[in-house]
Design a protein around this motif. Structure first.
Motif, mmCIF file in Angstrom:
data_model
loop_
_atom_site.group_PDB
_atom_site.id
_atom_site.type_symbol
_atom_site.label_atom_id
_atom_site.label_comp_id
_atom_site.label_asym_id
_atom_site.label_seq_id
_atom_site.Cartn_x
_atom_site.Cartn_y
_atom_site.Cartn_z
ATOM 1 N N ALA A 114 -3.185 -4.398 2.702
ATOM 2 C CA ALA A 114 -2.881 -3.838 1.379
ATOM 3 C C ALA A 114 -3.964 -2.839 0.962
ATOM 4 O O ALA A 114 -3.686 -1.882 0.227
ATOM 5 C CB ALA A 114 -2.751 -4.944 0.345
ATOM 6 N N ALA A 115 -5.184 -3.043 1.443
ATOM 7 C CA ALA A 115 -6.274 -2.102 1.198
ATOM 8 C C ALA A 115 -6.344 -1.640 -0.258
ATOM 9 O O ALA A 115 -6.358 -0.452 -0.556
ATOM 10 C CB ALA A 115 -6.129 -0.897 2.136
ATOM 11 N N GLY A 116 -6.353 -2.623 -1.174
ATOM 12 C CA GLY A 116 -6.481 -2.255 -2.587
ATOM 13 C C GLY A 116 -5.165 -2.309 -3.347
ATOM 14 O O GLY A 116 -5.146 -2.108 -4.563
ATOM 15 N N ALA A 117 -4.076 -2.584 -2.639
ATOM 16 C CA ALA A 117 -2.787 -2.707 -3.345
ATOM 17 C C ALA A 117 -2.415 -4.181 -3.480
ATOM 18 O O ALA A 117 -1.248 -4.525 -3.665
ATOM 19 C CB ALA A 117 -1.693 -1.935 -2.606
ATOM 20 N N ASP A 118 -3.399 -5.087 -3.416
ATOM 21 C CA ASP A 118 -3.093 -6.532 -3.490
ATOM 22 C C ASP A 118 -2.506 -6.911 -4.841
ATOM 23 O O ASP A 118 -1.849 -7.937 -4.963
ATOM 24 C CB ASP A 118 -4.304 -7.437 -3.248
ATOM 25 C CG ASP A 118 -5.492 -6.739 -2.666
ATOM 26 O OD1 ASP A 118 -5.720 -5.563 -3.010
ATOM 27 O OD2 ASP A 118 -6.195 -7.389 -1.886
ATOM 28 N N ASP A 119 -2.803 -6.082 -5.886
ATOM 29 C CA ASP A 119 -2.244 -6.418 -7.196
ATOM 30 C C ASP A 119 -0.710 -6.466 -7.161
ATOM 31 O O ASP A 119 -0.085 -7.289 -7.820
ATOM 32 C CB ASP A 119 -2.735 -5.435 -8.274
ATOM 33 C CG ASP A 119 -2.533 -3.970 -7.899
ATOM 34 O OD1 ASP A 119 -2.554 -3.648 -6.688
ATOM 35 O OD2 ASP A 119 -2.351 -3.141 -8.806
ATOM 36 N N ARG B 127 0.836 -1.209 0.000
ATOM 37 C CA ARG B 127 0.000 0.000 0.000
ATOM 38 C C ARG B 127 0.871 1.259 0.000
ATOM 39 O O ARG B 127 0.611 2.213 -0.742
ATOM 40 C CB ARG B 127 -0.892 -0.013 1.234
ATOM 41 C CG ARG B 127 -1.780 1.190 1.326
ATOM 42 C CD ARG B 127 -2.598 1.152 2.592
ATOM 43 N NE ARG B 127 -3.566 2.230 2.620
ATOM 44 C CZ ARG B 127 -4.444 2.408 3.598
ATOM 45 N NH1 ARG B 127 -4.468 1.559 4.614
ATOM 46 N NH2 ARG B 127 -5.283 3.420 3.562
ATOM 47 N N GLN C 100 -3.807 -9.082 2.704
ATOM 48 C CA GLN C 100 -4.841 -8.467 1.875
ATOM 49 C C GLN C 100 -5.507 -7.298 2.603
ATOM 50 O O GLN C 100 -5.718 -6.232 2.030
ATOM 51 C CB GLN C 100 -5.872 -9.521 1.508
ATOM 52 C CG GLN C 100 -6.656 -9.124 0.288
ATOM 53 C CD GLN C 100 -7.800 -10.082 0.022
ATOM 54 O OE1 GLN C 100 -8.041 -11.025 0.795
ATOM 55 N NE2 GLN C 100 -8.515 -9.826 -1.050
ATOM 56 N N SER D 294 5.454 0.104 -8.207
ATOM 57 C CA SER D 294 4.650 -1.107 -8.395
ATOM 58 C C SER D 294 5.440 -2.412 -8.315
ATOM 59 O O SER D 294 4.847 -3.477 -8.249
ATOM 60 C CB SER D 294 3.936 -1.035 -9.747
ATOM 61 O OG SER D 294 4.903 -0.937 -10.765
ATOM 62 N N LYS E 167 2.257 1.745 -3.477
ATOM 63 C CA LYS E 167 1.286 2.123 -4.512
ATOM 64 C C LYS E 167 0.889 3.597 -4.384
ATOM 65 O O LYS E 167 0.691 4.275 -5.385
ATOM 66 C CB LYS E 167 0.069 1.195 -4.445
ATOM 67 C CG LYS E 167 -0.801 1.263 -5.686
ATOM 68 C CD LYS E 167 -1.799 0.122 -5.740
ATOM 69 C CE LYS E 167 -2.723 0.274 -6.947
ATOM 70 N NZ LYS E 167 -3.636 -0.863 -7.103
ATOM 71 N N THR E 168 0.791 4.078 -3.139
ATOM 72 C CA THR E 168 0.442 5.499 -2.976
ATOM 73 C C THR E 168 1.522 6.399 -3.565
ATOM 74 O O THR E 168 1.280 7.551 -3.902
ATOM 75 C CB THR E 168 0.268 5.886 -1.485
ATOM 76 O OG1 THR E 168 1.452 5.543 -0.760
ATOM 77 C CG2 THR E 168 -0.934 5.213 -0.858
#
Ligand code: SAH
Length: 271
Positions: free
Chosen positions: A65-70, A38, A62, A46, A41-42
């Motif tokens: 990561a709050a949305g950075a799981d990719d 996370r 997960q 990547s 990503k902010t």
């Protein structure tokens, strides 16, 4: 491009960011892997790489990561640090301890600048150690340089993901260049004397607004936009009290001339 108004970085910054790899060695808490993703990503990074994590990414990863799981899903996992950085041009080890390491630690800002330069010629790795014990000596030997966040020496160890956040931020500022936050401060000259007070500056701006009216600077336009720009310009100059007095003297003479001209003026434009 301006980091403050949220505009996306340009193509060069993006392609340099693709060369920057965050390597987590022997991570013990899966949640920290997610939090690190996370943090990356902010800041527009990547490429996450894992080296022998103690536990595989799980639900804690997960959640954090709050949305950075990719980033986690795409992260290759290596058995050793040597394999993870084999193709890198420059390898930087993040260390919580400034003593006990052979490498002279760089300041994060300098390290980020050097990472930006190195990224132009190939992959660059920023390596983070285990929560409990950090990077071992063999792992530090594989690094070309060390970076230390100048924390309080009495309590110097940041949480792993917090360290990733701070260094990713510095990398982003370095990639975005001049307009990134902070460089304005570095560029501002220190005032020679005592920094002008808020009241002194407001006095100057008030007199400036009056003088501009008197010389008919706005020519029917609303004065706000010019005043906003002039304020910004004067604030950038970091005026001290003597500067303010000088400028107010210039304005006083301008106003005196305007009054004289006003008394004799026919209303026409000079020249
Ligand atoms: N007890 C460990 C702390 C590890 S913290 C030790 O003393 O080394 C986990 C990782 O976060 C560290 O290995 C390092 O990569 C990073 N880190 C923590 N604090 C840091 C700091 N002040 N500067 C740079 N990296 C830091």
């Amino acid at each position: 491009m301006n980091v403050l108004d949220g505009t996306a970085p340009d193509a060069t910054a993006r392609s340099l960011a693709e060369q920057l790899r965050i390597v987590l060695v022997g991570t013990q808490h899966p949640g920290n892997i997610g939090a690190a993703a996370r943090a990356m990503k902010t800041m527009g990074l990547s490429k996450l790489v894992l080296v022998a994590p103690e536990k595989a990414p799980d639900r804690d990863t997960q959640a954090m990561a709050a949305g950075a799981d990719d980033l986690v899903a795409a992260a290759p996992v290596f058995a050793s640090l040597a394999e993870a950085v084999a193709d890198c041009r420059w390898v930087l080890g993040a260390t919580a301890r400034s003593r006990r390491i052979q490498l002279e630690p760089l300041h994060p800002r300098d390290a980020a600048q050097r990472a930006r330069v190195a990224a132009a010629s190939g992959p660059v790795a920023l390596v983070f150690g285990r929560e409990r014990t950090g990077l071992d000596n063999d792992e530090l030997q594989l690094c070309h340089a060390a970076v230390h966040i100048p924390s309080d020496p009495a309590f110097s160890s940041l949480n792993l993901a917090a360290a990733v956040q701070v260094l990713s931020y510095e990398l982003r500022c370095a990639l975005l260049g001049e307009e990134a936050g902070g460089t304005t401060v570095a560029r501002t000259r220190p005032p020679a004397g005592e920094v002008a007070s808020h009241a002194e500056l407001e006095g100057l701006f008030g007199q400036l607004a009056e003088a501009l009216e008197q010389i008919d600077f706005h020519k029917g336009r609303a004065p706000e936009s010019a005043m906003r720009k002039l304020r910004r310009l004067y604030l950038r100059a970091n005026l001290d009290s003597a500067d303010v007095r000088l400028l107010r003297g210039v304005l006083a003479d301008t106003q005196r001339m305007a009054r004289l001209a006003g008394g004799t003026s026919t209303g026409g434009n000079i020249g």
